[in-house]
Design an enzyme around this catalytic site. Structure first.
Site, PDB file in Angstrom:
ATOM      1  N   HIS A   1      23.395  13.841  -6.957  1.00 60.79           N
ATOM      2  CA  HIS A   1      24.648  13.541  -6.268  1.00 60.79           C
ATOM      3  C   HIS A   1      24.692  14.337  -4.968  1.00 60.79           C
ATOM      4  O   HIS A   1      24.384  15.535  -4.950  1.00 60.79           O
ATOM      5  CB  HIS A   1      25.853  13.898  -7.141  1.00 60.79           C
ATOM      6  CG  HIS A   1      27.107  13.210  -6.721  1.00 60.79           C
ATOM      7  ND1 HIS A   1      27.797  13.571  -5.588  1.00 60.79           N
ATOM      8  CD2 HIS A   1      27.792  12.166  -7.252  1.00 60.79           C
ATOM      9  CE1 HIS A   1      28.861  12.793  -5.449  1.00 60.79           C
ATOM     10  NE2 HIS A   1      28.869  11.930  -6.446  1.00 60.79           N
TER      11      HIS A   1
ATOM     12  N   GLU B   1      33.764   3.129  -3.264  1.00 61.87           N
ATOM     13  CA  GLU B   1      32.732   4.149  -3.332  1.00 61.87           C
ATOM     14  C   GLU B   1      31.479   3.653  -2.631  1.00 61.87           C
ATOM     15  O   GLU B   1      31.360   2.475  -2.299  1.00 61.87           O
ATOM     16  CB  GLU B   1      32.439   4.544  -4.788  1.00 61.87           C
ATOM     17  CG  GLU B   1      33.605   5.267  -5.453  1.00 61.87           C
ATOM     18  CD  GLU B   1      33.304   5.771  -6.838  1.00 61.87           C
ATOM     19  OE1 GLU B   1      33.924   6.754  -7.247  1.00 61.87           O
ATOM     20  OE2 GLU B   1      32.448   5.181  -7.531  1.00 61.87           O
TER      21      GLU B   1
END
Length: 535
Positions: A236, A118
């Site tokens: 996000h 990630e």
């Protein structure tokens, strides 16, 4: 008003609350009460897709030091190195513990635990379960353990409305509202643990479910506990550009980790213009890259192109994302996914140690509601589940070492004065809550969101103060919706005031009027003095 005495009260039933209850039950023979304002299986944790960090001995490419370096770099000067190392060193034990409780992390055809990559991680170290349903998989496993434990009592559909703080500033319990019956109950406890999750619903665009209203942070602040770094909100970068039931479906960072590419609606890559790490830069950088591209060109969203990922891998890793996109008419095997930023996680919260201790004796916090200085100014992806499990375990050990006899009812003036406020009905004008909530959320998104200025923050604070005056319910409210609005108002004020104090840009906090980062990194703190007892 009913009354009850119990040694331990846990407010919240996400992974942090469930794990704390399980570990505490293993170390004590006393009753543990979980209070949840929804059902046991509905929490913010359930929507965590990406996974949990694990520094596993068999992963020879990784190490504690490397994970600490990545965490510190993402934290932009506000991550405590000792806290990062403390949590990282315990990750392998935490993962093994979760497996022992029935969490089935995904494995490769060779039966080895699969690790994904990630943003801002230098190596693959993220464990996942159910493809893209890690939070749900962990929560379901922990729920199964909790429900079989006779020592753990659960109050469902119950809202915590105020903490009992005595004249010595010690937490002695909590007042709760049974949402089904409308009846109040005073619960005396030696230890109150806040595990209520985040506050994404303070923003008009969020990946958080409707229950994420900042209740625990607001309760603690009202009670006099110190809150820390409330200006650091993680937006996000990739939420599905459709809203349903007040939230937006998260498109996990793991999709980019597996090779998906961000592009403009015109098909151009753009994140490399903002950071050499491109699509896998830290979340705050990718979010602002999308924000500025959308603002500059008038885009309603950007696109996430998954065509670079083999079809079979997409199906295995991201079944829930595929399903959610299909429900909105998007076939990700043929078309890119429309995405835009949304409020996702709060790095700040109730100031705690790595053992969950707050500034008030008897009050503890774990999970997103707390702030251990692990995430700093910008959380590293998938560090949050690791933090809540490690801190919950440490807190359980701390509480097990204390003498927790069942408490007695209090004769303290300050506590009795608070209880009396919930025994009376002093209601006058009844506001329509829904439009007030919407006004607050739109104001926070437009004036205290991804990019901020002094002028807009002051305008936002003015709106919050006006809404509070119109609402005018500092204590007892008519229903759970009003209590949640009270929490949202408090949380919004804390975010705005903290953002006004920080005259720089750092991590998830970006001031357009102060775009530079200061040479000295300092935490921000807010607290309030307790009101005098006038009874």
């Amino acid at each position: 008003m009913k009354f009850r005495q119990t040694p331990y009260v846990i407010i919240g039933s996400g992974i942090a609350g469930l794990y704390t209850a399980i570990k505490l039950s293993e170390k004590t023979d006393r009753e543990i009460l979980i209070i949840t304002k929804s059902g046991l299986r509905e929490s913010n944790s359930r929507y965590a897709q990406g996974g949990i960090v694990g520094i596993l001995p068999e992963n020879i490419e990784d190490s504690v030091e490397l994970h600490v370096q990545d965490t510190l770099k993402a934290g932009s000067g506000l991550t405590d190195p000792d806290v990062a190392r403390f949590i990282s060193e315990r990750s392998a034990v935490a993962v093994a513990d979760l497996i022992s409780y029935g969490v089935n992390f995904d494995k490769s055809p060779e039966k080895k635990v699969e690790l994904t990559l990630e943003g801002a991680h230098s190596v693959r170290r993220i464990l996942h379960a159910g493809g893209d349903a890690t939070g749900r998989s962990i929560e379901l496993a922990l729920c199964s353990v909790v429900e079989k434990d006779p020592k753990i009592l659960i109050y469902r559909q119950t809202q915590a409305v105020d903490l009992l703080i005595d004249s010595d500033n010690t937490c002695k319990g909590v007042i709760v509202l049974d949402k089904t019956t409308g009846e109040y109950e005073t619960v005396y406890a030696n230890s109150v643990i806040i595990a209520t999750g985040g506050a994404g619903q303070v923003y008009a665009r969020t990946t958080n479910p409707q229950i994420a209203t900042g209740d625990g942070i607001a309760l603690a602040y009202r009670a006099g506990a110190t809150v820390q770094n409330m200006e650091f909100i993680q937006f996000h970068p990739t939420a599905l550009d459709f809203e349903e039931n007040g939230s937006r479906f998260l498109i996990s960072e793991s999709v980019r980790g597996e090779g998906a590419k961000l592009k403009t609606p015109d098909g151009e890559s753009f994140t490399h213009k903002y950071d050499e790490r491109g699509d896998l830069a830290p979340r705050d950088i990718v979010t602002r890259a999308i924000y500025f591209e959308m603002k500059r060109h008038g885009y309603e969203h950007v696109l996430l192109d998954t065509s670079t990922i083999p079809e079979e891998k997409l199906k295995a890793r991201f079944p829930n994302i595929i399903k959610a996109c299909e429900e909105h008419g998007i076939d990700i095997f043929k078309k890119p996914i429309p995405v835009s930023p949304a409020a996702h996680y709060i790095m700040g919260g109730i100031k705690t140690t790595v053992r969950g201790e707050t500034s008030l004796k008897g009050l503890y916090a774990v999970g997103e509601a707390g702030c251990t200085s692990f995430h700093g100014a910008n959380r590293l992806a998938s560090n949050s589940l690791l933090e809540c499990v490690v801190v919950a375990s440490e807190l359980a050990q701390l509480l097990s070492e204390q003498n927790e006899d069942v408490p007695s009812e209090s004769s303290d003036c300050r506590i009795n004065c608070l209880i009396s406020k919930y025994e009376k009905n002093n209601f006058g004008y009844k506001p329509d809550i829904a439009p007030l909530v919407q006004q607050l959320r739109e104001t926070m998104w437009g004036k205290a969101g991804i990019v901020k200025t002094e002028e807009e923050l002051m305008e936002a604070l003015k709106v919050v103060n006006e809404l509070r005056l119109e609402f005018n319910q500092p204590y007892k409210c008519r229903n759970a919706e009003e209590y949640e609005f009270r929490s949202l108002l408090t949380t919004a004020e804390l975010i705005i005031r903290s953002a006004l104090m920080r005259k720089e840009s750092r991590g998830g906090h970006y001031r357009e009027d102060f775009p530079e980062t200061s040479d000295v990194a300092c935490d921000s703190y807010l607290s309030k003095q307790p009101e005098p007892c006038l009874c």
